[in-house]
Design an enzyme around this catalytic site. Structure first.
Site, PDB file in Angstrom:
ATOM      1  N   ASP A   1       0.849  -1.184   0.000  1.00 23.23           N
ATOM      2  CA  ASP A   1       0.000   0.000   0.000  1.00 23.23           C
ATOM      3  C   ASP A   1       0.888   1.237   0.000  1.00 23.23           C
ATOM      4  OD1 ASP A   1      -2.456  -1.424   0.161  1.00 23.23           O
ATOM      5  OD2 ASP A   1      -2.227  -1.632   2.329  1.00 23.23           O
TER       6      ASP A   1
ATOM      7  N   ASP B   1      -7.074  -1.472  -4.415  1.00 27.64           N
ATOM      8  CA  ASP B   1      -8.140  -1.130  -3.471  1.00 27.64           C
ATOM      9  C   ASP B   1      -9.104  -0.111  -4.092  1.00 27.64           C
ATOM     10  OD1 ASP B   1      -6.889  -2.770  -1.586  1.00 27.64           O
ATOM     11  OD2 ASP B   1      -5.790  -1.087  -0.699  1.00 27.64           O
TER      12      ASP B   1
END
Length: 166
Positions: free
Chosen positions: A123, A141
């Site tokens: 991330d 995401d």
């Protein structure tokens, strides 16, 4: 009896999400070292911050003993397979269903690749405001979230979105 073309060509959108996700993660791994150090993009709102998540959304089950990796791999495979089957039963012209499904599939597979390769999802997008900070996330995401919101919104309001001129 003629069959209408199904929505499987929309998997090209899934492929685009996967490629963008994986390329952005390669960039993040190279450019954002060390992990956890914020790199301001829009001060007071957006940072690039490298992070690794062994869990799911909001680090759900991240503190597991490793079993969660395979649980989320299996979950991504089952959900992606179900959504591909849904695409086979969707008309190609039905973009309101096909585009969101394709985005969700692309996001799920993008994160699946990370889990299989590194046992954690990479991330790097951090959105925050003052003391509040949203959990760090990635392009995959975004594909999952935007696809899910589109699927719900277009499912609920798809027929009523067009403006009426009086």
């Amino acid at each position: 009896m003629t069959t209408k073309p199904n929505a499987l060509p929309w998997l090209l959108l899934s492929a685009a999400v996967i490629v963008l996700d994986q390329l952005s993660k390669l960039w993040a791994l190279d450019a954002l070292q060390p992990a956890g150090m914020p790199h301001p993009v829009i001060p007071g709102l957006l940072n690039w911050t490298l992070a690794f998540n062994t869990g799911a959304a909001f680090s759900f089950l991240a503190d597991g003993a490793g079993w969660q990796r395979w649980f989320f791999v299996a979950l991504a495979l089952v959900i992606s397979t179900a959504l591909v089957v849904w695409l086979t039963r969707t008309a190609r012209r039905d973009w309101r269903t096909a585009a969101p499904l394709a985005m969700i599939i692309g996001g799920a597979i993008g994160n699946l690749i990370d889990r299989l390769h590194a046992a954690a999802v990479t991330d790097f997008i951090q959105v925050y405001w003052r003391q509040w900070s949203y959990p760090v996330f990635n392009v995959a995401d975004c594909g999952i979230s935007v696809g899910a919101v589109m699927l719900i919104a277009l499912g609920l309001f798809g027929g009523n979105v067009q403006g009426r001129v009086r």
